[in-house]
Design a protein around this motif. Structure first.
Motif, PDB file in Angstrom:
ATOM      1  N   GLU A 178      -5.987   2.417  -5.053  1.00 24.46           N
ATOM      2  CA  GLU A 178      -6.833   2.840  -3.943  1.00 24.46           C
ATOM      3  C   GLU A 178      -8.151   2.072  -3.909  1.00 24.46           C
ATOM      4  O   GLU A 178      -8.648   1.709  -2.837  1.00 24.46           O
ATOM      5  CB  GLU A 178      -7.105   4.345  -4.044  1.00 24.46           C
ATOM      6  CG  GLU A 178      -7.923   4.894  -2.892  1.00 24.46           C
ATOM      7  CD  GLU A 178      -8.121   6.396  -2.988  1.00 24.46           C
ATOM      8  OE1 GLU A 178      -8.871   6.941  -2.149  1.00 24.46           O
ATOM      9  OE2 GLU A 178      -7.551   7.030  -3.902  1.00 24.46           O
TER      10      GLU A 178
ATOM     11  N   ASP B 200      -0.259   4.270   0.584  1.00 22.03           N
ATOM     12  CA  ASP B 200      -0.753   5.279   1.519  1.00 22.03           C
ATOM     13  C   ASP B 200      -0.233   5.059   2.933  1.00 22.03           C
ATOM     14  O   ASP B 200      -0.632   5.780   3.855  1.00 22.03           O
ATOM     15  CB  ASP B 200      -2.290   5.292   1.524  1.00 22.03           C
ATOM     16  CG  ASP B 200      -2.900   3.940   1.860  1.00 22.03           C
ATOM     17  OD1 ASP B 200      -2.175   2.922   1.778  1.00 22.03           O
ATOM     18  OD2 ASP B 200      -4.100   3.893   2.192  1.00 22.03           O
ATOM     19  N   ASP B 201       0.650   4.094   3.115  1.00 24.21           N
ATOM     20  CA  ASP B 201       1.226   3.820   4.429  1.00 24.21           C
ATOM     21  C   ASP B 201       2.071   5.015   4.869  1.00 24.21           C
ATOM     22  O   ASP B 201       3.044   5.374   4.202  1.00 24.21           O
ATOM     23  CB  ASP B 201       2.093   2.559   4.351  1.00 24.21           C
ATOM     24  CG  ASP B 201       2.536   2.055   5.711  1.00 24.21           C
ATOM     25  OD1 ASP B 201       2.660   2.884   6.645  1.00 24.21           O
ATOM     26  OD2 ASP B 201       2.784   0.852   5.846  1.00 24.21           O
TER      27      ASP B 201
ATOM     28  N   ALA C 140      -5.930  -5.481   1.483  1.00 24.71           N
ATOM     29  CA  ALA C 140      -6.822  -5.180   0.362  1.00 24.71           C
ATOM     30  C   ALA C 140      -8.269  -5.363   0.826  1.00 24.71           C
ATOM     31  O   ALA C 140      -8.528  -5.730   1.974  1.00 24.71           O
ATOM     32  CB  ALA C 140      -6.514  -6.093  -0.818  1.00 24.71           C
TER      33      ALA C 140
ATOM     34  N   ARG D 164       0.839  -1.202   0.000  1.00 19.99           N
ATOM     35  CA  ARG D 164       0.000   0.000   0.000  1.00 19.99           C
ATOM     36  C   ARG D 164       0.877   1.255   0.000  1.00 19.99           C
ATOM     37  O   ARG D 164       1.752   1.429   0.844  1.00 19.99           O
ATOM     38  CB  ARG D 164      -0.892  -0.006   1.242  1.00 19.99           C
ATOM     39  CG  ARG D 164      -1.935  -1.128   1.271  1.00 19.99           C
ATOM     40  CD  ARG D 164      -3.222  -0.676   0.645  1.00 19.99           C
ATOM     41  NE  ARG D 164      -3.794   0.426   1.396  1.00 19.99           N
ATOM     42  CZ  ARG D 164      -4.574   0.299   2.469  1.00 19.99           C
ATOM     43  NH1 ARG D 164      -4.896  -0.914   2.905  1.00 19.99           N
ATOM     44  NH2 ARG D 164      -5.060   1.351   3.090  1.00 19.99           N
TER      45      ARG D 164
ATOM     46  N   SER E  31      -7.969  -1.098  -1.948  1.00 24.45           N
ATOM     47  CA  SER E  31      -7.437  -1.020  -0.587  1.00 24.45           C
ATOM     48  C   SER E  31      -8.536  -1.193   0.457  1.00 24.45           C
ATOM     49  O   SER E  31      -9.698  -0.853   0.228  1.00 24.45           O
ATOM     50  CB  SER E  31      -6.739   0.328  -0.368  1.00 24.45           C
ATOM     51  OG  SER E  31      -5.620   0.456  -1.232  1.00 24.45           O
TER      52      SER E  31
ATOM     53  N   TYR F 284      -3.275   0.208   6.696  1.00 22.96           N
ATOM     54  CA  TYR F 284      -2.471   0.584   5.531  1.00 22.96           C
ATOM     55  C   TYR F 284      -1.804  -0.641   4.908  1.00 22.96           C
ATOM     56  O   TYR F 284      -0.762  -0.521   4.254  1.00 22.96           O
ATOM     57  CB  TYR F 284      -1.410   1.607   5.933  1.00 22.96           C
ATOM     58  CG  TYR F 284      -1.991   2.859   6.553  1.00 22.96           C
ATOM     59  CD1 TYR F 284      -2.634   3.816   5.773  1.00 22.96           C
ATOM     60  CD2 TYR F 284      -1.896   3.081   7.924  1.00 22.96           C
ATOM     61  CE1 TYR F 284      -3.169   4.957   6.337  1.00 22.96           C
ATOM     62  CE2 TYR F 284      -2.434   4.233   8.498  1.00 22.96           C
ATOM     63  CZ  TYR F 284      -3.069   5.158   7.696  1.00 22.96           C
ATOM     64  OH  TYR F 284      -3.607   6.293   8.264  1.00 22.96           O
TER      65      TYR F 284
END
Length: 254
Positions: free
Chosen positions: A211, A160-161, A224, A158, A214, A221
């Protein structure tokens, strides 16, 4: 119809949710699936099973209970050759890419520009094989029993971590993830284990998980969601020769 046993680390949860989604779509004739999480990934970094050459037994009663739920037995043996084990194991790189060592070292392609000491691809691969040693040994034990085994790749990392705050960190993470997965894939291929790769459609142009695939859970973070799980199950079913396309809608629209 051969029954599918789907287990492994926490990425199994998205696949379980995907199975629920498939059933909501009204499909009939889907493969028979028993699915449950065996462990959280960090627990697989230390010994979690025993193999005496004839049976696999687990070192914790909760793992044994999960296996009994899935197969009817707390241990795994030759009598399970009528099952297909789809194992979500060996491709979860979250802890690997977060190792503090990477503050000082990096794959050679990114070392100079990041101010870190360069490591060869071969050395990073060896570190990865050590990181996943217990899991790789589990696959070897399963293959020694001549069981039907699939390795299911975990979703992409991911992006966005918040742990990957800088552009360089993100580049290093992607390279470490690539090298680690490649090392595990090579080991599994040498064992003769068929691998179901993570959805290529789920990879964004950045290299991270898209995204829309996710997890919706706040603060997660890592995982899925059910959409990834649903589409990944389609790949798994195709790999065992029972594609979703062979299933039919239970009810036709008027």
């Amino acid at each position: 119809m051969r029954r599918l046993v789907l287990t492994g680390d926490s990425h199994v949860v998205a696949l379980g949710r995907g199975l629920v989604q498939l059933k909501r779509e009204g499909l009939v004739g889907l493969p028979r699936v028993a699915a449950a999480k065996l462990y959280s990934f960090p627990q697989s970094l230390r010994p979690f099973f025993r193999f005496d050459g004839t049976r696999i037994a687990f070192d914790r009663p909760d793992y044994s209970a999960v296996m009994k739920q899935l197969t009817g037995s707390e241990t795994i043996g030759p009598e399970h050759r009528d099952l297909t084990f789809a194992l979500v194991m060996g491709f979860t790189t979250t802890l690997f890419v977060r190792m503090k060592d990477w503050d000082n070292y990096a794959p050679w392609r990114l070392a100079k520009q990041s101010g870190r000491t360069p490591l060869s691809d071969g050395l990073v691969a060896e570190i990865a094989r050590s990181h996943f040693a217990q899991t790789l040994d589990f696959y070897r034990a399963m293959m020694a029993l001549d069981l039907n085994v699939l390795a299911v790749e975990a979703p992409q990392v991911r992006g966005d971590d918040p742990a990957f705050a800088t552009v360089m960190q993100r580049r290093i993470v992607l390279e470490l993830d690539r090298l680690a997965r490649s090392a595990v894939l090579g080991e599994l291929r040498d064992m003769g284990v068929k691998v179901v790769p993570a959805l290529d459609d789920a990879r964004a142009k950045t290299g991270f998980l898209k995204e829309e695939y996710s997890s919706f859970t706040t603060g997660d973070y890592h995982h899925a969601n059910h959409r990834f799980g649903r589409n990944m199950l389609a790949e798994i079913f195709a790999a065992i020769g029972q594609p979703i396309g062979s299933a039919k809608q239970a009810f036709e629209a008027d």
